[in-house]
Write an enzyme that holds these catalytic residues in place. Structure first.
Site, PDB file in Angstrom:
ATOM      1  N   SER A 174       0.852  -1.176   0.000  1.00  0.00           N
ATOM      2  CA  SER A 174       0.000   0.000   0.000  1.00  0.00           C
ATOM      3  C   SER A 174       0.899   1.240   0.000  1.00  0.00           C
ATOM      4  O   SER A 174       1.819   1.343  -0.800  1.00  0.00           O
ATOM      5  CB  SER A 174      -0.941  -0.018   1.207  1.00  0.00           C
ATOM      6  OG  SER A 174      -1.803   1.103   1.210  1.00  0.00           O
ATOM      7  N   TYR A 188      -5.163   8.303  -5.809  1.00  0.00           N
ATOM      8  CA  TYR A 188      -4.155   7.369  -5.309  1.00  0.00           C
ATOM      9  C   TYR A 188      -4.530   6.865  -3.916  1.00  0.00           C
ATOM     10  O   TYR A 188      -4.491   5.658  -3.650  1.00  0.00           O
ATOM     11  CB  TYR A 188      -2.793   8.056  -5.286  1.00  0.00           C
ATOM     12  CG  TYR A 188      -1.658   7.175  -4.852  1.00  0.00           C
ATOM     13  CD1 TYR A 188      -1.217   6.130  -5.662  1.00  0.00           C
ATOM     14  CD2 TYR A 188      -1.001   7.381  -3.641  1.00  0.00           C
ATOM     15  CE1 TYR A 188      -0.162   5.320  -5.266  1.00  0.00           C
ATOM     16  CE2 TYR A 188       0.055   6.575  -3.247  1.00  0.00           C
ATOM     17  CZ  TYR A 188       0.466   5.548  -4.060  1.00  0.00           C
ATOM     18  OH  TYR A 188       1.519   4.745  -3.669  1.00  0.00           O
ATOM     19  N   LYS A 192      -5.334   3.047  -2.539  1.00  0.00           N
ATOM     20  CA  LYS A 192      -4.525   2.419  -1.491  1.00  0.00           C
ATOM     21  C   LYS A 192      -5.319   2.167  -0.210  1.00  0.00           C
ATOM     22  O   LYS A 192      -5.084   1.185   0.488  1.00  0.00           O
ATOM     23  CB  LYS A 192      -3.295   3.292  -1.203  1.00  0.00           C
ATOM     24  CG  LYS A 192      -2.308   3.362  -2.362  1.00  0.00           C
ATOM     25  CD  LYS A 192      -1.751   1.997  -2.724  1.00  0.00           C
ATOM     26  CE  LYS A 192      -0.654   2.064  -3.756  1.00  0.00           C
ATOM     27  NZ  LYS A 192      -0.066   0.750  -4.069  1.00  0.00           N
TER      28      LYS A 192
END
Length: 332
Positions: A174, A188, A192
């Site tokens: 991650s 993003y 994650k």
């Protein structure tokens, strides 16, 4: 006086010991050791950056290593680099993680996997308003759906392996941006953060098969991709993210395998990462009763620290916008 000493002894010694004993029996899943020597480690995004460092480390530890990436040329360069450094020849597979059929063919050809290490990912730092939805979708498809594709392809053989008593691992890389949202990281961070939900639910589904899930949370890492990302980063993103120093890929690889071998669910990579992991422990599984004790005792203090960070970030945002407003021409 004796009562005062006994009360002090109870507060300082007995209560902490009782808490530790309680957490020793409470934490789940139970502790486990996962060997990687002479075992098959399959690494996605393995042609450069953190992935290549992971391949080097696994080969040096005596693993049979397979790496997957999109570019055949970069994969061959990575294979040559690992062979030159370790004398070990890794297997390479060219596939796009968004393509389940291509991924399934690669996984089947590679053979049963003992450690599935999902390191692939793309990243563009940009305010959501300025980012094309096609770019958002690409980020989610690669970072999140790509992980679903790999796990879906590899899981049946992992479950039906010859020695079910030998523990195996699924590890997802991650990011610290998967623990806390940062300005300019909307797409993003969403991808994650999604990995955490996937990992927590998946661990419950596969624990009966002696499969153990890990989440790695590296900070900014000094890779070619990171240098390219910095060219597009918004100014505010750079200001907020500057408080976290960059690590070397080799350091992240070492921390990753240390965590995988100990079966850790959450694997931080530096001191800031440890603090973030403690602050965001939430309902995540915890194998170590000692770390569980630290999480319980540090929860209140770390919440205060987290609020201090948020104050700093929002102050920076406010200051940045005020400076822009002061410098802009007045409208009539």
């Amino acid at each position: 006086m004796a009562d005062a000493y006994f009360s002090l002894f109870t507060l300082i010694v007995l209560i902490p010991l009782a808490l530790i004993a309680f957490l020793y029996f409470l934490v789940r899943p139970r502790p486990v050791k996962i060997p990687i020597k002479n075992r098959h480690v399959f690494i996605t995004g393995g042609s450069s950056g953190i992935g290549l460092a992971l391949a080097h480390h696994a080969a040096a530890q005596g693993s049979r290593v397979s790496i997957l990436a999109r570019s055949r040329n970069k994969l061959e360069e990575a294979r040559n680099a690992v062979r030159l450094a370790t004398g070990i020849d890794v297997s390479v597979f060219a596939a796009d993680v968004r393509d389940y059929d291509a991924v399934k063919r690669a996984v089947d050809e590679a053979g049963p996997i003992d450690v599935l290490l999902l390191n692939h990912g793309v990243f563009v730092a940009l305010e959501l308003e300025k980012q094309e939805l096609s770019e958002v979708k690409f980020t989610l498809d690669v970072n999140l759906m790509g992980s679903f594709n790999l796990i879906k392809a590899a899981l049946p053989a992992m479950r039906t392996r010859k020695d079910p008593q030998q523990p195996v691992s699924i590890a997802l890389v991650s990011s610290q941006a998967g623990q806390v949202g940062i300005y300019g990281y909307a797409a993003y961070s969403a991808s994650k953060f999604g990995l955490r939900g996937l990992a927590e639910a998946l661990q419950q589904e596969v624990i009966a098969d002696n499969i153990h899930v890990s989440l790695i949370f590296p900070p900014d890492t000094d890779t070619p991709g990171f240098a390219e990302e910095n060219k597009r980063k918004p100014e505010l993103t750079k200001i907020i993210a500057s408080s976290s120093g960059a690590m070397k890929p080799e350091e992240v690889a070492q921390k990753t395998f240390d965590g995988i071998k100990s079966g850790s669910f959450i694997i931080p990579c530096n001191l800031e990462g440890i603090a973030l992991s403690l602050a965001t422990a939430g309902l995540s599984p915890q194998r170590s009763f000692l770390m569980a004790t630290v999480e319980v005792l540090a929860a209140g203090i770390l919440r205060i620290a987290g609020l201090c960070f948020q104050w700093t970030w929002y102050t920076s945002i406010e200051k940045w916008h005020n400076q822009r407003k002061a410098g802009s021409p007045q409208r009539s």
